[in-house]
Write a protein that holds these residues in place. Structure first.
Motif, PDB file in Angstrom:
ATOM      1  N   ILE A   1       0.853  -1.200   0.000  1.00  0.00           N
ATOM      2  CA  ILE A   1       0.000   0.000   0.000  1.00  0.00           C
ATOM      3  C   ILE A   1       0.883   1.243   0.000  1.00  0.00           C
ATOM      4  O   ILE A   1       1.252   1.784   1.048  1.00  0.00           O
ATOM      5  CB  ILE A   1      -0.944   0.002   1.223  1.00  0.00           C
ATOM      6  CG1 ILE A   1      -1.670  -1.349   1.335  1.00  0.00           C
ATOM      7  CG2 ILE A   1      -1.969   1.141   1.117  1.00  0.00           C
ATOM      8  CD1 ILE A   1      -2.446  -1.539   2.623  1.00  0.00           C
ATOM      9  N   GLU A   2       1.235   1.689  -1.201  1.00  0.00           N
ATOM     10  CA  GLU A   2       2.218   2.762  -1.317  1.00  0.00           C
ATOM     11  C   GLU A   2       1.768   4.057  -0.644  1.00  0.00           C
ATOM     12  O   GLU A   2       2.595   4.807  -0.110  1.00  0.00           O
ATOM     13  CB  GLU A   2       2.545   3.004  -2.797  1.00  0.00           C
ATOM     14  CG  GLU A   2       3.822   3.801  -2.951  1.00  0.00           C
ATOM     15  CD  GLU A   2       4.330   3.850  -4.382  1.00  0.00           C
ATOM     16  OE1 GLU A   2       4.013   2.942  -5.183  1.00  0.00           O
ATOM     17  OE2 GLU A   2       5.051   4.815  -4.684  1.00  0.00           O
ATOM     18  N   GLU A   3       0.453   4.328  -0.649  1.00  0.00           N
ATOM     19  CA  GLU A   3       0.014   5.577  -0.002  1.00  0.00           C
ATOM     20  C   GLU A   3       0.182   5.542   1.517  1.00  0.00           C
ATOM     21  O   GLU A   3       0.119   6.576   2.171  1.00  0.00           O
ATOM     22  CB  GLU A   3      -1.387   6.014  -0.437  1.00  0.00           C
ATOM     23  CG  GLU A   3      -2.530   5.066  -0.274  1.00  0.00           C
ATOM     24  CD  GLU A   3      -2.712   4.031  -1.384  1.00  0.00           C
ATOM     25  OE1 GLU A   3      -1.757   3.717  -2.146  1.00  0.00           O
ATOM     26  OE2 GLU A   3      -3.821   3.476  -1.468  1.00  0.00           O
ATOM     27  N   ASP A   4       0.459   4.353   2.059  1.00  0.00           N
ATOM     28  CA  ASP A   4       0.715   4.256   3.504  1.00  0.00           C
ATOM     29  C   ASP A   4       2.207   4.179   3.838  1.00  0.00           C
ATOM     30  O   ASP A   4       2.568   3.952   4.997  1.00  0.00           O
ATOM     31  CB  ASP A   4       0.003   3.032   4.093  1.00  0.00           C
ATOM     32  CG  ASP A   4      -1.502   3.259   4.224  1.00  0.00           C
ATOM     33  OD1 ASP A   4      -1.936   4.422   4.079  1.00  0.00           O
ATOM     34  OD2 ASP A   4      -2.238   2.288   4.454  1.00  0.00           O
ATOM     35  N   TRP A   5       3.065   4.352   2.846  1.00  0.00           N
ATOM     36  CA  TRP A   5       4.495   4.418   3.152  1.00  0.00           C
ATOM     37  C   TRP A   5       4.701   5.732   3.916  1.00  0.00           C
ATOM     38  O   TRP A   5       4.244   6.784   3.480  1.00  0.00           O
ATOM     39  CB  TRP A   5       5.334   4.362   1.865  1.00  0.00           C
ATOM     40  CG  TRP A   5       5.254   3.013   1.199  1.00  0.00           C
ATOM     41  CD1 TRP A   5       4.528   1.932   1.639  1.00  0.00           C
ATOM     42  CD2 TRP A   5       5.905   2.595  -0.007  1.00  0.00           C
ATOM     43  NE1 TRP A   5       4.699   0.869   0.772  1.00  0.00           N
ATOM     44  CE2 TRP A   5       5.532   1.246  -0.237  1.00  0.00           C
ATOM     45  CE3 TRP A   5       6.759   3.234  -0.901  1.00  0.00           C
ATOM     46  CZ2 TRP A   5       5.992   0.531  -1.339  1.00  0.00           C
ATOM     47  CZ3 TRP A   5       7.216   2.515  -2.004  1.00  0.00           C
ATOM     48  CH2 TRP A   5       6.834   1.168  -2.215  1.00  0.00           C
ATOM     49  N   GLY A   6       5.325   5.595   5.077  1.00  0.00           N
ATOM     50  CA  GLY A   6       5.400   6.750   5.979  1.00  0.00           C
ATOM     51  C   GLY A   6       4.651   6.450   7.278  1.00  0.00           C
ATOM     52  O   GLY A   6       4.641   7.251   8.195  1.00  0.00           O
ATOM     53  N   THR A   7       4.029   5.269   7.349  1.00  0.00           N
ATOM     54  CA  THR A   7       3.337   4.888   8.583  1.00  0.00           C
ATOM     55  C   THR A   7       4.139   3.864   9.386  1.00  0.00           C
ATOM     56  O   THR A   7       3.652   3.317  10.363  1.00  0.00           O
ATOM     57  CB  THR A   7       1.921   4.323   8.296  1.00  0.00           C
ATOM     58  OG1 THR A   7       2.042   3.141   7.484  1.00  0.00           O
ATOM     59  CG2 THR A   7       1.057   5.338   7.578  1.00  0.00           C
ATOM     60  N   GLY A   8       5.369   3.590   8.966  1.00  0.00           N
ATOM     61  CA  GLY A   8       6.264   2.740   9.749  1.00  0.00           C
ATOM     62  C   GLY A   8       7.024   3.619  10.756  1.00  0.00           C
ATOM     63  O   GLY A   8       6.616   4.760  11.017  1.00  0.00           O
ATOM     64  N   PHE A   9       8.159   3.130  11.243  1.00  0.00           N
ATOM     65  CA  PHE A   9       8.879   3.897  12.267  1.00  0.00           C
ATOM     66  C   PHE A   9       9.619   5.109  11.713  1.00  0.00           C
ATOM     67  O   PHE A   9       9.929   6.042  12.446  1.00  0.00           O
ATOM     68  CB  PHE A   9       9.829   2.994  13.055  1.00  0.00           C
ATOM     69  CG  PHE A   9       9.162   2.382  14.253  1.00  0.00           C
ATOM     70  CD1 PHE A   9       8.712   3.177  15.302  1.00  0.00           C
ATOM     71  CD2 PHE A   9       8.959   1.013  14.342  1.00  0.00           C
ATOM     72  CE1 PHE A   9       8.085   2.626  16.413  1.00  0.00           C
ATOM     73  CE2 PHE A   9       8.333   0.447  15.444  1.00  0.00           C
ATOM     74  CZ  PHE A   9       7.900   1.256  16.481  1.00  0.00           C
ATOM     75  N   ILE A  10       9.927   5.126  10.426  1.00  0.00           N
ATOM     76  CA  ILE A  10      10.537   6.339   9.867  1.00  0.00           C
ATOM     77  C   ILE A  10       9.407   7.326   9.578  1.00  0.00           C
ATOM     78  O   ILE A  10       8.523   7.030   8.771  1.00  0.00           O
ATOM     79  CB  ILE A  10      11.333   6.039   8.576  1.00  0.00           C
ATOM     80  CG1 ILE A  10      12.477   5.058   8.873  1.00  0.00           C
ATOM     81  CG2 ILE A  10      11.884   7.340   7.973  1.00  0.00           C
ATOM     82  CD1 ILE A  10      13.231   4.575   7.637  1.00  0.00           C
ATOM     83  N   PRO A  11       9.393   8.460  10.249  1.00  0.00           N
ATOM     84  CA  PRO A  11       8.287   9.409  10.068  1.00  0.00           C
ATOM     85  C   PRO A  11       8.133   9.835   8.605  1.00  0.00           C
ATOM     86  O   PRO A  11       9.128   9.984   7.890  1.00  0.00           O
ATOM     87  CB  PRO A  11       8.692  10.607  10.940  1.00  0.00           C
ATOM     88  CG  PRO A  11       9.665  10.053  11.933  1.00  0.00           C
ATOM     89  CD  PRO A  11      10.397   8.944  11.213  1.00  0.00           C
ATOM     90  N   ALA A  12       6.877  10.009   8.181  1.00  0.00           N
ATOM     91  CA  ALA A  12       6.603  10.353   6.780  1.00  0.00           C
ATOM     92  C   ALA A  12       7.362  11.601   6.339  1.00  0.00           C
ATOM     93  O   ALA A  12       7.880  11.655   5.224  1.00  0.00           O
ATOM     94  CB  ALA A  12       5.099  10.550   6.587  1.00  0.00           C
ATOM     95  N   ASP A  13       7.467  12.584   7.220  1.00  0.00           N
ATOM     96  CA  ASP A  13       8.122  13.837   6.815  1.00  0.00           C
ATOM     97  C   ASP A  13       9.641  13.691   6.691  1.00  0.00           C
ATOM     98  O   ASP A  13      10.321  14.639   6.290  1.00  0.00           O
ATOM     99  CB  ASP A  13       7.748  14.996   7.757  1.00  0.00           C
ATOM    100  CG  ASP A  13       8.338  14.840   9.146  1.00  0.00           C
ATOM    101  OD1 ASP A  13       8.809  13.735   9.493  1.00  0.00           O
ATOM    102  OD2 ASP A  13       8.328  15.832   9.907  1.00  0.00           O
TER     103      ASP A  13
END
Ligand SMILES: Nc1ncnc2c1ncn2[C@@H]1O[C@H](COP(=O)(O)OP(=O)(O)O)[C@@H](O)[C@H]1O
Ligand SMILES: [Mg+2]
Length: 172
Positions: free
Chosen positions: A108-120
């Protein structure tokens, strides 16, 4: 008024989802594991199933990759943006474990940024060849708080089964 409250709730949820690292609070055994990094160059987190091994490893890598050391941190610290590796036996298991924990659900590419590395902090990424949705590496924003200049750290994903050729002489 109600609308404002709903918007606020949505914004709080978005921040929690895209900045999981900020909400990481280690259990005692995880804390001891992090602390051991200050005095040991190799560590093994040996514990039963579902006791937080993967979470601790993921959180520690995200902490080094971003330079966002929490107040409670007693482990090793890098003074410059590091290049880190994360791996597992196969490309698939590397994607489904370390990549999922650090980046988010692989499919789910739109959810990349929901792991431990912050999206920003996710600045760039390169896909690996051959395994669907496996990433070769991700460029992460390191530092940039207070008087520290922001720079780029890198996380490279490696599959052990690729053998010595994959790791020998690799610089990323
Ligand atoms: N410090 C923590 N705070 C809250 N929940 C945690 C923490 N560490 C682990 N967990 C929860 O426990 C679950 C299992 O952790 P995980 O690291 O996947 O276990 P293991 O790799 O040891 O099998 C995770 O999905 C997570 O929900
Ligand atoms: Mg695990």
């Amino acid at each position: 008024m109600l609308m404002e409250r709903m918007e606020l709730t949505a914004e709080i949820q978005r921040r929690q989802r895209t900045n999981k690292l900020r909400f990481y609070s280690p259990y005692k055994k995880q804390r001891d594991f992090h602390k051991a990094g200050l005095t040991h160059s190799e560590r093994l987190f040996m514990a039963g199933n579902q006791l937080g091994k993967t979470v601790a490893g993921g959180a520690e890598w995200a902490i080094h990759l971003t330079g966002r050391y929490p107040d409670w941190w007693e482990g090793a610290t890098f003074e410059r943006a590091p290049l880190l590796w994360a791996g597992s036996v196969t490309g698939e298991s590397t994607r489904d474990n370390p990549q999922r924990i650090l980046i988010g659900p692989p499919t789910i590419e739109e959810d990349w940024g929901t792991g431990f590395i912050p999206a920003d902090c996710i600045r760039d990424r390169t896909r690996a060849m051959g395994v669907p949705n496996l990433l070769d590496s991700v460029v992460v924003r390191w530092g940039g708080g207070g008087d520290v200049q922001a720079s780029d750290s890198v996380i490279a994903f490696k599959a052990y089964e690729e053998g010595p050729r994959e790791v020998a002489g690799a610089d990323s």
